[in-house]
Design an enzyme around this catalytic site. Sequence first.
Site, PDB file in Angstrom:
ATOM      1  N   ARG A  15       1.080  -0.870  -0.200  1.00 15.45           N
ATOM      2  CA  ARG A  15       0.000  -0.052  -0.183  1.00 15.45           C
ATOM      3  C   ARG A  15       0.792   1.545   0.016  1.00 15.45           C
ATOM      4  O   ARG A  15       1.876   1.344   0.255  1.00 15.45           O
ATOM      5  CB  ARG A  15      -0.438   0.548   1.484  1.00 15.45           C
ATOM      6  CG  ARG A  15      -0.220   0.029   2.159  1.00 15.45           C
ATOM      7  CD  ARG A  15      -0.883   0.643   3.467  1.00 15.45           C
ATOM      8  NE  ARG A  15      -0.545   0.189   4.872  1.00 15.45           N
ATOM      9  CZ  ARG A  15      -1.685   0.161   6.283  1.00 15.45           C
ATOM     10  NH1 ARG A  15      -3.093   0.581   6.316  1.00 15.45           N
ATOM     11  NH2 ARG A  15       0.428   0.749   7.185  1.00 15.45           N
ATOM     12  N   ASN A  90      11.701   0.717   1.662  1.00 17.49           N
ATOM     13  CA  ASN A  90      10.273   1.425   1.677  1.00 17.49           C
ATOM     14  C   ASN A  90       9.904   1.592   3.176  1.00 17.49           C
ATOM     15  O   ASN A  90       9.150   2.257   3.675  1.00 17.49           O
ATOM     16  CB  ASN A  90       9.398   2.027   0.996  1.00 17.49           C
ATOM     17  CG  ASN A  90       8.061   2.421   1.310  1.00 17.49           C
ATOM     18  OD1 ASN A  90       8.418   4.261   1.079  1.00 17.49           O
ATOM     19  ND2 ASN A  90       6.953   1.034   1.277  1.00 17.49           N
ATOM     20  N   TYR A 161      11.007   9.460  15.591  1.00 18.23           N
ATOM     21  CA  TYR A 161      10.444   9.221  13.872  1.00 18.23           C
ATOM     22  C   TYR A 161      11.699   9.749  12.828  1.00 18.23           C
ATOM     23  O   TYR A 161      12.852   9.026  12.343  1.00 18.23           O
ATOM     24  CB  TYR A 161       9.483   9.299  13.901  1.00 18.23           C
ATOM     25  CG  TYR A 161       9.545   9.211  12.048  1.00 18.23           C
ATOM     26  CD1 TYR A 161       9.069   8.014  12.008  1.00 18.23           C
ATOM     27  CD2 TYR A 161       8.668  10.002  11.450  1.00 18.23           C
ATOM     28  CE1 TYR A 161       8.021   7.843  10.363  1.00 18.23           C
ATOM     29  CE2 TYR A 161       9.339   9.971   9.941  1.00 18.23           C
ATOM     30  CZ  TYR A 161       8.791   9.210   9.315  1.00 18.23           C
ATOM     31  OH  TYR A 161       8.508   9.475   8.015  1.00 18.23           O
ATOM     32  N   LYS A 165      14.969   8.182  10.979  1.00 19.29           N
ATOM     33  CA  LYS A 165      15.048   9.638   9.945  1.00 19.29           C
ATOM     34  C   LYS A 165      16.464   9.658   9.110  1.00 19.29           C
ATOM     35  O   LYS A 165      17.492   9.955   8.219  1.00 19.29           O
ATOM     36  CB  LYS A 165      14.190   9.905   9.195  1.00 19.29           C
ATOM     37  CG  LYS A 165      12.499   9.374   9.192  1.00 19.29           C
ATOM     38  CD  LYS A 165      12.348   8.084   8.270  1.00 19.29           C
ATOM     39  CE  LYS A 165      11.448   7.298   7.797  1.00 19.29           C
ATOM     40  NZ  LYS A 165      11.220   6.108   6.688  1.00 19.29           N
TER      41      LYS A 165
END
Length: 257
Positions: A15, A90, A161, A165
């Site tokens: 998705r 991803n 988060y 990253k």
Amino acid sequence: MSASRPLALVTGARRGIGRACGEALAAAGFDIAATDLVLDEAAEDAARAFSAAGAVVAFFEHDIAKVSSHAALVASVAERFGRLDCLVNNAGRGVAVRGDLLDLEPVNFDAVINVNLRGSLFLTQAAARAMLAAAPIGHPRSIITITSVSAEMVSPDRAEYCVSKAGLSMAMKAFTVRLAPAGIAVFEVRPGIIRTDMTAPAAGRYDEAIAGGLVPAGRWGEAADVGSIVAGLASGRFAFATGSVIAADGALSTPRL
């Protein structure tokens, strides 16, 4: 599978951005090895979309946080397709709960780091080893990692988060230098506010922020915006730009007065 078609391994492909990357790569001539945590109706629908775009497709149930499983995944892809030309990192996750940085719990920090940073880093290692062990067979090779504008722009209420990253961004710099002599290009794509299931719970807040000028382009990003960038990078046309960071954010992260 046609021997002339390159193979892309796309994680988290059932998705959102992962599916859009698979669709764009399939349309660009790649066969697709796709992974996700579960193989459900959404995965089946994604597989049909990849096939409709011309790809031979195989979906693998895989948890990127389980580093010990990475070698087996790469081996399964090699057994099924006989090659690996592109890895698209991803798969990722958001925070368990937004809140005051001073209240951040180690268990919540670890959960995000184990997927977004640790998992992606070691899957890249496994894929790079496989690429280096195989002779190049007629198509550019690349590793493309989806990070976030949060690699640079801080949100104190989801610091784990942002840290994940930012760390992943540095890891890709290291892989860039390590793999450049072998002709394997490494790119980082930083999405901004993209319309996906992950951002849906905050859609109203983002709508207001975009209307207020947060995103100079004046709109949400769509998963297909990211997918088209990934397909372009995987084509080999930008190979000498290895190490580049591409902002897919409608100028959200561009410094302004």
